[in-house]
Scaffold this motif. Structure first.
Motif, mmCIF file in Angstrom:
data_model
loop_
_atom_site.group_PDB
_atom_site.id
_atom_site.type_symbol
_atom_site.label_atom_id
_atom_site.label_comp_id
_atom_site.label_asym_id
_atom_site.label_seq_id
_atom_site.Cartn_x
_atom_site.Cartn_y
_atom_site.Cartn_z
ATOM 1 N N GLU A 165 0.834 -1.207 0.000
ATOM 2 C CA GLU A 165 0.000 0.000 0.000
ATOM 3 C C GLU A 165 0.867 1.255 0.000
ATOM 4 O OE1 GLU A 165 -3.976 -1.595 2.353
ATOM 5 O OE2 GLU A 165 -2.185 -1.108 3.494
ATOM 6 N N CYS A 166 2.032 1.148 0.630
ATOM 7 C CA CYS A 166 2.942 2.309 0.668
ATOM 8 C C CYS A 166 3.388 2.726 -0.740
ATOM 9 C CB CYS A 166 4.184 1.998 1.508
ATOM 10 S SG CYS A 166 3.872 2.129 3.268
ATOM 11 N N CYS A 167 3.418 1.762 -1.688
ATOM 12 C CA CYS A 167 3.887 2.108 -3.044
ATOM 13 C C CYS A 167 3.055 3.257 -3.614
ATOM 14 C CB CYS A 167 3.806 0.902 -3.973
ATOM 15 S SG CYS A 167 4.958 -0.404 -3.560
ATOM 16 N N SER A 168 1.719 3.146 -3.542
ATOM 17 C CA SER A 168 0.865 4.207 -4.088
ATOM 18 C C SER A 168 0.967 5.463 -3.225
ATOM 19 C CB SER A 168 -0.604 3.788 -4.106
ATOM 20 O OG SER A 168 -0.735 2.514 -4.623
ATOM 21 N N PHE A 169 0.993 5.261 -1.897
ATOM 22 C CA PHE A 169 1.012 6.419 -0.989
ATOM 23 C C PHE A 169 2.289 7.237 -1.190
ATOM 24 C CE2 PHE A 169 1.544 8.680 2.972
ATOM 25 C CZ PHE A 169 0.257 9.026 3.341
ATOM 26 N N LEU A 170 3.437 6.541 -1.219
ATOM 27 C CA LEU A 170 4.694 7.286 -1.329
ATOM 28 C C LEU A 170 4.897 7.877 -2.714
ATOM 29 C CD1 LEU A 170 5.351 5.699 1.422
ATOM 30 C CD2 LEU A 170 7.659 6.422 0.834
ATOM 31 N N GLU A 171 4.352 7.216 -3.744
ATOM 32 C CA GLU A 171 4.468 7.816 -5.076
ATOM 33 C C GLU A 171 3.739 9.163 -5.102
ATOM 34 O OE1 GLU A 171 3.721 5.412 -8.592
ATOM 35 O OE2 GLU A 171 3.484 7.218 -9.809
ATOM 36 N N GLU A 172 2.548 9.195 -4.521
ATOM 37 C CA GLU A 172 1.808 10.469 -4.471
ATOM 38 C C GLU A 172 2.551 11.493 -3.616
ATOM 39 O OE1 GLU A 172 -0.607 11.513 -6.203
ATOM 40 O OE2 GLU A 172 -1.058 9.606 -7.157
ATOM 41 N N ALA A 173 2.980 11.058 -2.424
ATOM 42 C CA ALA A 173 3.688 11.978 -1.515
ATOM 43 C C ALA A 173 4.966 12.496 -2.167
ATOM 44 C CB ALA A 173 4.020 11.271 -0.208
ATOM 45 N N GLY A 174 5.628 11.618 -2.934
ATOM 46 C CA GLY A 174 6.928 11.955 -3.508
ATOM 47 C C GLY A 174 6.862 12.917 -4.677
ATOM 48 N N ARG A 175 5.658 13.203 -5.195
ATOM 49 C CA ARG A 175 5.575 14.110 -6.346
ATOM 50 C C ARG A 175 6.076 15.505 -5.995
ATOM 51 N NH1 ARG A 175 0.861 15.393 -8.439
ATOM 52 N NH2 ARG A 175 -0.391 14.661 -6.691
ATOM 53 N N SER A 176 5.985 15.872 -4.717
ATOM 54 C CA SER A 176 6.518 17.178 -4.309
ATOM 55 C C SER A 176 7.746 16.967 -3.443
ATOM 56 C CB SER A 176 5.479 17.942 -3.492
ATOM 57 O OG SER A 176 6.091 19.061 -2.874
ATOM 58 N N PHE A 177 8.738 17.846 -3.576
ATOM 59 C CA PHE A 177 9.915 17.671 -2.727
ATOM 60 C C PHE A 177 9.602 17.997 -1.263
ATOM 61 C CE2 PHE A 177 10.427 22.127 -3.984
ATOM 62 C CZ PHE A 177 10.897 22.750 -2.839
ATOM 63 N N LEU A 178 8.421 18.594 -1.024
ATOM 64 C CA LEU A 178 8.001 18.850 0.358
ATOM 65 C C LEU A 178 7.161 17.696 0.910
ATOM 66 C CD1 LEU A 178 6.806 22.558 -0.093
ATOM 67 C CD2 LEU A 178 8.911 21.794 1.031
ATOM 68 N N GLY A 179 6.699 16.796 0.012
ATOM 69 C CA GLY A 179 5.737 15.762 0.401
ATOM 70 C C GLY A 179 6.242 14.778 1.453
ATOM 71 N N PRO A 180 7.397 14.114 1.225
ATOM 72 C CA PRO A 180 7.820 13.079 2.170
ATOM 73 C C PRO A 180 8.004 13.587 3.610
ATOM 74 C CG PRO A 180 8.951 12.802 0.092
ATOM 75 C CD PRO A 180 8.215 14.107 -0.012
ATOM 76 N N ALA A 181 8.619 14.764 3.772
ATOM 77 C CA ALA A 181 8.787 15.285 5.147
ATOM 78 C C ALA A 181 7.429 15.624 5.742
ATOM 79 C CB ALA A 181 9.692 16.512 5.132
ATOM 80 N N THR A 182 6.541 16.174 4.917
ATOM 81 C CA THR A 182 5.197 16.520 5.392
ATOM 82 C C THR A 182 4.418 15.281 5.803
ATOM 83 O OG1 THR A 182 5.101 18.473 3.993
ATOM 84 C CG2 THR A 182 2.999 17.514 4.627
ATOM 85 N N LEU A 183 4.546 14.205 5.019
ATOM 86 C CA LEU A 183 3.776 12.979 5.273
ATOM 87 C C LEU A 183 4.540 11.992 6.156
ATOM 88 C CD1 LEU A 183 0.913 12.780 4.142
ATOM 89 C CD2 LEU A 183 2.263 14.155 2.599
ATOM 90 N N GLN A 184 5.602 12.442 6.769
ATOM 91 C CA GLN A 184 6.390 11.613 7.713
ATOM 92 C C GLN A 184 6.873 10.302 7.096
ATOM 93 O OE1 GLN A 184 4.554 11.741 11.811
ATOM 94 N NE2 GLN A 184 2.856 12.621 10.656
ATOM 95 N N CYS A 185 7.332 10.393 5.853
ATOM 96 C CA CYS A 185 7.892 9.185 5.237
ATOM 97 C C CYS A 185 9.210 9.524 4.546
ATOM 98 C CB CYS A 185 6.899 8.547 4.274
ATOM 99 S SG CYS A 185 6.226 9.660 3.036
ATOM 100 N N ALA A 186 9.940 10.486 5.123
ATOM 101 C CA ALA A 186 11.233 10.878 4.558
ATOM 102 C C ALA A 186 12.350 10.185 5.334
ATOM 103 C CB ALA A 186 11.401 12.395 4.653
ATOM 104 N N PRO A 187 13.475 9.933 4.657
ATOM 105 C CA PRO A 187 14.613 9.446 5.415
ATOM 106 C C PRO A 187 15.220 10.609 6.196
ATOM 107 C CG PRO A 187 15.226 9.819 3.124
ATOM 108 C CD PRO A 187 13.775 10.144 3.252
ATOM 109 N N PRO A 188 15.949 10.399 7.261
ATOM 110 C CA PRO A 188 16.287 9.095 7.838
ATOM 111 C C PRO A 188 15.258 8.595 8.847
ATOM 112 C CG PRO A 188 17.459 10.810 9.001
ATOM 113 C CD PRO A 188 16.636 11.508 7.953
#
Ligand SMILES: Cc1cc2nc3c(=O)[nH]c(=O)nc-3n(C[C@H](O)[C@H](O)[C@H](O)COP(=O)(O)OP(=O)(O)OC[C@H]3O[C@@H](n4cnc5c(N)ncnc54)[C@H](O)[C@@H]3O)c2cc1C
Length: 389
Positions: A74-97
């Motif tokens: 399920e993360c595949c679809s979620f992270l693809e959407e979140a990843g479209r913006s460079f602000l998305g992963p940190a905002t959605l709490q799925c950024a490294p590290p």
């Protein structure tokens, strides 16, 4: 185990996320945020509150801690959407590290480490970084070259060493430090501010939007308690491998999103711009770049989903995650490069996000194992299997 959900519920979640990224996150993108760690932290913190208000918590965090408890697939679809913006992963709490550190500590932390480090990390109250790489002659691609040491001293440990390119280090509250003990490479939790823990500098590089930068750290006679050791002494490389497998997969998912966005911007440009009497979209060489990009993204998604399913089934993903990492990291770079080419001069400008996307994708061919190192391991395993057959 994640909570099973029906397709309609999951589709609604992804639709909600897509709308959030399009209407609230992308409009906040500003390339002048490059390198401004405090502004990035403030902005993504504000957007995170908005995300949580829309029911968009951290994808892998359990529901009782405010997360969505998604499966890897399920993360595949979620992270693809979140990843479209460079602000998305940190905002959605799925950024490294943070995300891979949470996954690793969830498996390895003692009850007191869970309470002090893991749970605040999951709640977004504290930040972490993972410190393994060292300047030459220390560890880079070859884990056997680890030079940082941890020696026993009374009840605790004394750490000495030099680390660099540590993502998130500039804003981390604590570091997971990989250091050699008598038993071999081991992990230690070290609080920022511990005497002997020095934050040397934020290393300038081509990708300036990562929260907390890529820091250089020095440990000099840095004393920590006996409870700083994570998991079993001497198992640090196995633990790093475990951490990396999920981390790589998350990178693949996010970067497929970023590369698809680049291609969609390029397609918009090609649909509106004319050259030699026709729209760029009508020129076959432009069409070939667009078609190849879609083929590569399709293949990248399939490989990523296959590895995610294996992870959900609890299978070893060592070989497949290596192959997916090499393919996806190279494919997304080719896609972003074609997007820049199609957009002409606009593509390399800062008037569009394409050059930023290309810069963000380039390092992925180096970290989490350089392509050459993975190819060498894939070939070694392939020959080994052949010999056994
Ligand atoms: C953006 C970014 C973020 C990072 N974040 C972190 C982090 O949070 N924590 C952390 O500990 N580290 C981090 N790193 C460091 C990363 O893990 C290392 O860059 C990586 O392991 C490679 O090590 P190196 O840079 O020393 O390259 P080297 O080991 O010096 O290798 C240089 C090049 O030599 C080639 N090469 C190396 N070995 C082989 C081989 N066996 N066969 C063929 N060719 C080979 C490859 O082309 C490789 O790119 C990060 C790096 C980057 C760029």
């Amino acid at each position: 185990m994640s909570v099973a959900r029906n397709t309609a519920e999951f589709n609604a979640l992804i639709e909600n996320l897509r709308d959030f990224i399009d209407t609230e996150v992308i409009p906040c993108e500003d390339l002048r945020l490059a390198g401004d760690r405090e502004a990035m932290r403030e902005l993504t913190g504000r957007l995170r509150d908005r995300a949580i208000a829309r029911g968009l918590g951290a994808p892998r965090t359990p529901r009782e801690m405010g997360g969505l408890d998604l499966s890897w697939e399920e993360c595949c679809s979620f992270l693809e959407e979140a990843g479209r913006s460079f602000l998305g992963p940190a905002t959605l709490q799925c950024a490294p590290p943070g995300q891979p550190d949470i996954a690793a500590l969830d498996k390895l932390a003692s009850p007191s480490q869970r309470e002090r480090f893991l749970e605040p990390l999951m709640r977004g109250e504290r930040r972490s970084c993972f410190a393994m790489t060292e300047p030459a002659p220390g560890v880079g691609s070859d884990p056997r070259m680890l030079r940082t040491t941890a020696r026993r001293d009374g009840e605790g440990w004394v750490i000495d060493g030099h680390k660099w390119f540590i993502t998130g280090a500039m804003q981390a509250d604590f570091a997971i430090v990989v250091a050699r003990t008598e038993a071999g490479p081991s992990w230690f939790l070290v609080e920022r501010g511990t005497p002997g823990f020095e934050l040397v500098r934020d290393i300038p590089n081509i990708e300036p939007f990562d929260l907390g930068g890529h820091g250089e750290l020095r440990f000099t006679e840095c004393r920590v308690g006996s409870d700083a050791l994570v998991g079993e002494e001497g198992r640090g490389l196995e633990n790093a491998q475990l951490r990396l497998e999920g981390a790589r997969l998350f990178h693949c998912m996010r970067y497929i999103g970023l590369a698809s966005r680049a291609m969609s911007i390029a397609q918009d440009y090609a649909s509106g711009r004319e050259s030699h009497g026709t729209r760029l979209a009508e020129h076959q060489m432009v069409q070939a770049m667009v078609a190849d990009a879609h083929i590569e993204l399709y293949a990248a998604r399939l490989m990523t989903v296959d590895v995610a399913r294996r992870l959900d089934r609890g299978e070893s993903i060592r070989h497949e995650s290596s192959m997916a990492k090499v393919f996806v990291s190279e494919a997304v770079n080719r896609v972003a490069d074609s997007a820049v080419q199609i957009a002409g001069a606009l593509g390399i400008s800062e008037d569009a996000p394409l050059s930023m996307i290309l810069r963000m994708l380039r390092p992925f061919r180096i970290y989490d194992g350089a392509s050459e190192v993975h190819r060498s391991a894939i070939a070694r395993r392939a020959f080994h299997q052949r010999l056994r057959a």
